[in-house]
Design an enzyme around this catalytic site. Structure first.
Site, PDB file in Angstrom:
ATOM      1  N   LYS A 256     -17.238  14.545  19.039  1.00 20.92           N
ATOM      2  CA  LYS A 256     -16.886  13.160  19.295  1.00 20.92           C
ATOM      3  C   LYS A 256     -15.898  12.659  18.238  1.00 20.92           C
ATOM      4  O   LYS A 256     -15.922  13.119  17.097  1.00 20.92           O
ATOM      5  CB  LYS A 256     -18.140  12.272  19.228  1.00 20.92           C
ATOM      6  N   ARG A 330     -27.773  16.139  30.127  1.00 23.42           N
ATOM      7  CA  ARG A 330     -28.146  16.658  31.442  1.00 23.42           C
ATOM      8  C   ARG A 330     -28.673  18.079  31.351  1.00 23.42           C
ATOM      9  O   ARG A 330     -29.438  18.516  32.205  1.00 23.42           O
ATOM     10  CB  ARG A 330     -26.952  16.562  32.390  1.00 23.42           C
TER      11      ARG A 330
END
Length: 488
Positions: A256, A330
């Site tokens: 990030k 996920r």
């Protein structure tokens, strides 16, 4: 205790011996009538221009009253939810008093007032050298009618559940890695009729939990899966809760940007939520079996980390090409959904700070809800009953092909295509929800996906009982859903 002790009193607040008094006032519309026993209050409110608008708060002088008095507005024609929010607003701002007495000039049940006080009075101990003024540690709520024991238990359990989420998520990641989080889960349910099983990295390897292992393998702090079970003898239904528990999310090798990494200790909010909801169900002795799966990992970059293009094998054997290691939630949830499905519950709910796209779609107040329509409707009804905002999003059939990978069963991201990112994630998760039977054409187990990336953290100004910071979003609707029997 991080929130105040809230009790009922039938003694008028002027006789309570409290250090301060908080009054809930509806919008006055120019009225100057004093409530019974409060001569001079209306004149004092008029003098400072206070009209009772929603969220308004003011300290006032009332002739003849020896202790400080604050008033908080509930707006026009307030209902129980508006009064609850008003009390929360008041307890947030009325600091420096150990014991506060609360009275409402709007007739609502004690539980609404008490819940607002308990939620608004939350405080995190923090690490400041010079501590700010404390919120009240004790609140007496005046109503003519006494609450039932069940109502008192429910308020305590709900407030404790929200506080648990806030405590865990606010704790810096250096002190809450996967093993620490697992230990905290065990401690949180100590003394309750809850069984706990913790799978370490060796048990995860033996069991085939490739998603959780793949996300956690880049960290020096190995992953964990925590399975909790509350199973009362009179349970009529079984609700399984699956929570994303990324104790810190750097994005892995798909690193990030620096600004986006700030606050990523909060990426375990979903797992904290399902832990807290299960604990509340046990404390309230709800006649529903509740299981919780906390999928916990540190998403860190290192020479061991999963690389973009690597293929992981999930618990059910599905292979997933990892195109973006920052789409890791996920992956851990996939294993949790498969594990929960193997118990064939009546309902599965997963909770996750899953996608930034949900904030683009719905902002910071609405939870994104996807899943099987009837189950989603049950959740939305529960959210409405407790006045928490939520909105259903579709799982479009035309997007299913986007999940396909040229070398594996699925891919975990659409690189270069941000369209419908939250919907893509929901479709990915649906793949791992089991069927109600072993027949190939059997329907999937009723399932609800809650994307709380936008609502789990309030980055703006406080409102109602909600502070800046961790919100505890979806805790109260989930408790309400379970209390209503799970799914009908």
């Amino acid at each position: 205790m991080p929130y105040p002790s809230v009790t009922h009193t039938d003694v008028p607040v002027l006789e309570s011996g409290a250090d301060a008094i908080l009054l809930v006032v509806p919008k006055t519309n120019g009225s100057t009538t004093d409530p019974e026993g409060w001569d001079g209050l209306s004149a004092s409110l008029t003098a400072v221009g206070f009209t009772g608008g929603p969220g308004s708060f003011q300290r006032v002088h009332v002739p003849g009253v020896a202790v400080p008095v604050a008033v908080v507005g509930a707006g026009s024609d307030p209902d129980a939810a508006a009064v609850r929010d008003a009390v929360g607003t008041g307890l947030r701002q009325l600091t420096g008093f150990e014991h506060v007495a609360v009275q409402s000039f709007v007739d609502v049940p004690w539980a609404s007032l008490a819940e607002g006080a308990a939620l608004g009075g939350y405080r995190f101990a923090g690490y400041k050298t010079d501590a700010p003024k404390e919120r009240a540690s004790r609140v007496s709520v005046y109503t003519p009618d006494a609450p039932t024991e069940a109502e008192q238990t429910a308020v305590s359990a709900i407030a404790g559940a929200v506080a648990l989420v806030k405590d865990l998520v606010t704790t810096p990641a250096e002190w809450l890695g996967p093993a620490d989080f697992a230990d905290a889960a065990v401690e949180a349910v100590k003394g309750l009729p809850v069984t706990v099983r913790v799978l370490d990295e060796y048990a995860l390897t033996e069991g085939g939990y490739g998603g959780i292992l793949g996300v956690g393998q880049g960290s020096d702090r190995p992953p964990r899966l925590v399975h909790l079970e509350y199973a009362p003898a009179d349970a009529g239904r079984h609700v399984a809760l699956v929570g994303k528990g990324i104790t810190f999310d750097t994005g892995g090798l798909s690193l990030k940007p620096a600004a986006s990494m700030v606050g990523m200790k909060y990426d375990m909010c979903g797992a904290a939520t399902v832990l807290a909801v299960l604990r509340a169900a046990a404390e309230m002795a709800l006649p529903v079996r509740v299981s919780a799966w906390l999928c916990i990992a540190d998403n860190m970059p290192s020479g061991r980390a999963t690389r973009p293009g690597d293929v992981l094998r999930m618990l059910d054997g599905t292979t997933v090409e990892v195109l973006n290691t920052d789409a890791e939630g996920r992956l851990v949830l996939a294993d949790g959904l498969v594990a929960a499905s193997r118990e064939n519950p009546d309902l599965i709910v997963d909770v996750a700070t899953l996608t930034g796209a949900i904030t683009v779609a719905l902002g910071n107040r609405h939870t994104g809800v996807m899943g099987e329509d009837a189950a989603v409707a049950e959740y939305l009804a529960a959210a409405e009953r407790v006045s928490e905002l939520a909105w259903q999003l579709p799982l479009p059939a035309h997007m299913v092909d986007d999940l396909d990978s040229p070398i594996a069963d699925l891919q975990n991201a659409k690189i270069g295509d941000p369209a419908g990112g939250s919907l893509f994630a929901g479709l990915f998760l649906r793949h791992f929800v089991g069927r109600v039977s072993e027949e190939a054409d059997a329907p999937r187990i009723p399932w609800v996906h809650l994307d709380i990336a936008g609502v789990g953290m309030n980055k703006g100004a406080p409102y109602g009982f909600t502070d800046k910071g961790v919100t505890g979003a979806t805790v109260r609707p989930l408790i309400e859903l379970i209390a209503a029997g799970g799914v009908r």
